[in-house]
Scaffold this active site. Structure first.
Site, PDB file in Angstrom:
ATOM      1  CG  ASN A  36      32.579  32.591  38.655  1.00  0.00           C
ATOM      2  OD1 ASN A  36      31.449  32.155  38.868  1.00  0.00           O
ATOM      3  ND2 ASN A  36      32.863  33.406  37.671  1.00  0.00           N
TER       4      ASN A  36
ATOM      5  CG  HIS B  43      39.804  39.620  37.739  1.00  0.00           C
ATOM      6  ND1 HIS B  43      38.499  40.019  37.574  1.00  0.00           N
ATOM      7  CD2 HIS B  43      40.357  39.599  36.496  1.00  0.00           C
ATOM      8  CE1 HIS B  43      38.278  40.236  36.287  1.00  0.00           C
ATOM      9  NE2 HIS B  43      39.378  39.984  35.615  1.00  0.00           N
TER      10      HIS B  43
ATOM     11  CE1 TYR C  41      42.244  37.000  35.017  1.00  0.00           C
ATOM     12  CE2 TYR C  41      43.759  38.520  33.969  1.00  0.00           C
ATOM     13  CZ  TYR C  41      42.466  38.078  34.184  1.00  0.00           C
ATOM     14  OH  TYR C  41      41.425  38.700  33.558  1.00  0.00           O
TER      15      TYR C  41
ATOM     16  NE  ARG D  45      46.161  41.982  33.547  1.00  0.00           N
ATOM     17  CZ  ARG D  45      44.859  42.018  33.234  1.00  0.00           C
ATOM     18  NH1 ARG D  45      44.464  41.584  32.050  1.00  0.00           N
ATOM     19  NH2 ARG D  45      43.973  42.457  34.095  1.00  0.00           N
TER      20      ARG D  45
ATOM     21  CG  HIS E 255      42.488  45.052  30.129  1.00  0.00           C
ATOM     22  ND1 HIS E 255      41.625  45.097  29.063  1.00  0.00           N
ATOM     23  CD2 HIS E 255      41.946  44.189  31.009  1.00  0.00           C
ATOM     24  CE1 HIS E 255      40.608  44.315  29.284  1.00  0.00           C
ATOM     25  NE2 HIS E 255      40.765  43.750  30.467  1.00  0.00           N
TER      26      HIS E 255
ATOM     27  CE1 TYR F  80      42.678  38.725  30.348  1.00  0.00           C
ATOM     28  CE2 TYR F  80      43.085  39.648  28.168  1.00  0.00           C
ATOM     29  CZ  TYR F  80      42.522  39.746  29.426  1.00  0.00           C
ATOM     30  OH  TYR F  80      41.819  40.866  29.761  1.00  0.00           O
TER      31      TYR F  80
ATOM     32  CG  HIS G  31      43.091  42.581  25.180  1.00  0.00           C
ATOM     33  ND1 HIS G  31      41.950  42.829  24.473  1.00  0.00           N
ATOM     34  CD2 HIS G  31      43.117  43.513  26.174  1.00  0.00           C
ATOM     35  CE1 HIS G  31      41.309  43.865  25.007  1.00  0.00           C
ATOM     36  NE2 HIS G  31      42.004  44.290  26.035  1.00  0.00           N
TER      37      HIS G  31
ATOM     38  CG  HIS H  63      38.604  48.267  25.707  1.00  0.00           C
ATOM     39  ND1 HIS H  63      37.863  47.246  26.249  1.00  0.00           N
ATOM     40  CD2 HIS H  63      39.907  47.967  25.953  1.00  0.00           C
ATOM     41  CE1 HIS H  63      38.690  46.383  26.819  1.00  0.00           C
ATOM     42  NE2 HIS H  63      39.924  46.796  26.652  1.00  0.00           N
TER      43      HIS H  63
HETATM   44 ZN    ZN Z   1      41.770  46.012  27.251  1.00  0.00          ZN
END
Ligand code: ZN
Length: 453
Positions: free
Chosen positions: A44, A110, A175, A191, A195, A233, A251, A258
């Site tokens: 991508n 990413h 990101y 970020r 996560h 996000y 999130h 999870h």
């Molecule tokens: Zn997570």
């Protein structure tokens, strides 16, 4: 918005030859004028949360993309000469694999590059991170991940042929989003890890030669249940005057059980004069914003557990933010700040398309154009404009730029300072392709920015 109808039938013919480009290989695929400027995108290749991919500067549009081995590549289009140059490999990603995989699930994606041209004309890319390997040191604002957030700069102004690494940002990023202010200040948002990490920015006041330390703006912490981290996000874009706008979704990152759910929509803005943040009504915020603080002060939609993803935030001449967000996978919704409140959200897309990404041009407070690339259920995809001429109350599907029963498309965000002839990039994903090399196109009011040589 003058958007031409360029509806084309895809022949599905593929270039027979794909090669491994070296640093200064020119794109030699195909003969004669063609709509795409490279077929060396990989996986991508253009981001929407990694943004912007491209910028118009002094007569040239520069665009960065993920190429072979997930490395960062650059092309440039000289508007006066009507000529493309590149691709040139600008930097190495540690996440690349050799040989290049043929399954997109094996491509990280990413670390797609974000691009900025500084006040002196040097071109910068930040790319290559998915949180950063733990071996890179201690992550003060989250957990490590993969890759290494990497900053490269062109060796000469307005020249994409040679690049060097500037080791002046945190390696723990993903990101990447770059906001350039009118005074030349460069804000790098990202970020800070995997996560379970804060969103931060680093500020450069000297054309990217040095960056100030990270400033966390969205807080990731363990909740009282000892199982769930508050994760986010986010999408940051330039606001009116000396401000930056941020929209984000929540999130709940659970250790046990999870899920990938992202929910709710939030908005806040930064006054760059003093680094303070506030909500749309001007109430000051405490940063980094916690989940509790966000729910109280910055939430504009409680999605009730329905999946939401950030779209983009743009603003009108009166300085009011307009927000586009994804809701329940298959829909884009719109809301705006007007008369001291967020207006009731309105569904933009009426057709049954999914996997959408897009951007928005606020022509005036009443005239808004939304660009969306979507997947048609069970088949191909389309890239179309959706227009409102009554301040966002109703939307209609406008002209389509690309459409296919088999091939899918993804658009980038709008180029920074875009020239009307080169507004955004997009790439195609052909399910019949035996590899993951993608054609990348640049589109503007005159249609595709063709490549002749
Ligand atoms: Zn997570």
């Amino acid at each position: 918005m003058v958007s031409m109808i360029l509806f084309f039938a895809f022949s599905l013919s593929l270039s027979a030859c794909y090669f491994e480009p070296s640093a200064d290989d020119q794109d030699t695929s195909g003969d004669g004028p063609r709509d795409y400027f490279t077929d060396q995108g990989f996986g991508n290749p253009l981001g929407y949360i990694q943004q912007p991919s491209a910028e118009f500067y002094n007569g040239v549009t520069y665009i960065a993309f993920q190429g072979p081995h997930e490395d960062a590549y650059v092309c440039a289009y000289d508007h006066e000469e009507e000529r493309w140059t590149g691709p040139v490999k600008a930097g190495l990603s540690l996440m690349g694999k050799t040989p290049d995989p043929v399954d997109n699930d094996q491509v990280d994606n990413h670390g797609r590059p974000a691009l900025v041209v500084d006040g002196g004309g040097y071109i910068h890319l930040v790319f290559g991170g998915h949180g950063g390997y733990g071996s890179l040191g201690k992550n003060l604002y989250g957990r490590p991940g993969k890759g290494k957030q990497t900053h490269v700069v062109s060796k000469r102004p307005e020249d994409i042929t040679e690049w060097e690494v500037l080791d002046n940002i945190s390696p723990f990023g993903t990101y990447d989003q770059i906001v350039k202010m009118d005074n030349g200040d460069i804000y790098l948002f990202y970020r800070h890890g995997s996560h379970k990490s804060d969103w931060v920015y680093q500020l450069s006041r000297d054309n990217g030669r040095t960056f100030e330390p990270e400033v966390p703006v969205l807080d990731c912490k363990m909740l009282a249940d000892s199982n769930t981290h508050t994760a986010w996000y986010a999408q940051f874009t330039k606001g009116p005057g000396n401000t930056i706008m941020g929209i984000y979704v929540y999130h709940a990152c659970a250790g046990i059980g999870h899920s990938t759910l992202r929910e709710n929509v939030y908005y806040m803005q930064m006054n760059c004069a003093d680094g303070t943040w506030e909500n749309a009504s001007g109430e000051k915020l405490t940063v980094p914003v916690t989940k509790e603080h966000a729910d109280l002060k910055t939430r504009i939609l409680d999605s009730g557990g329905v999946l939401c993803n950030p779209g983009i935030c743009r603003y009108d001449q009166q300085g009011n933010p307009h927000i586009l967000y994804r809701y329940n996978k298959k829909q884009y919704w719109y809301t705006r700040w007007l008369d001291g409140q967020w207006k009731t959200p309105v569904k933009v897309t009426q057709s049954s398309i999914s996997g959408q990404f897009g951007d928005m041009i606020v022509q005036s407070p009443d005239e808004i154009d939304v660009l969306i690339s979507g997947n048609i259920d069970g088949g191909g995809g389309e890239v179309c404009w959706w227009n409102s001429r009554n301040a966002g109350l109703t939307w209609t599907r406008g002209s389509c730029i690309m459409s296919s029963q088999t091939v899918r498309y993804c658009v980038s965000t709008l180029n920074r300072n875009y020239h009307p002839d080169a507004m955004f990039g997009l790439f195609e994903k052909d399910p019949a392709s035996p590899h993951l090399y993608r054609k990348i196109f640049m589109w503007g009011a005159g249609g595709f920015v063709k490549r002749v040589d």
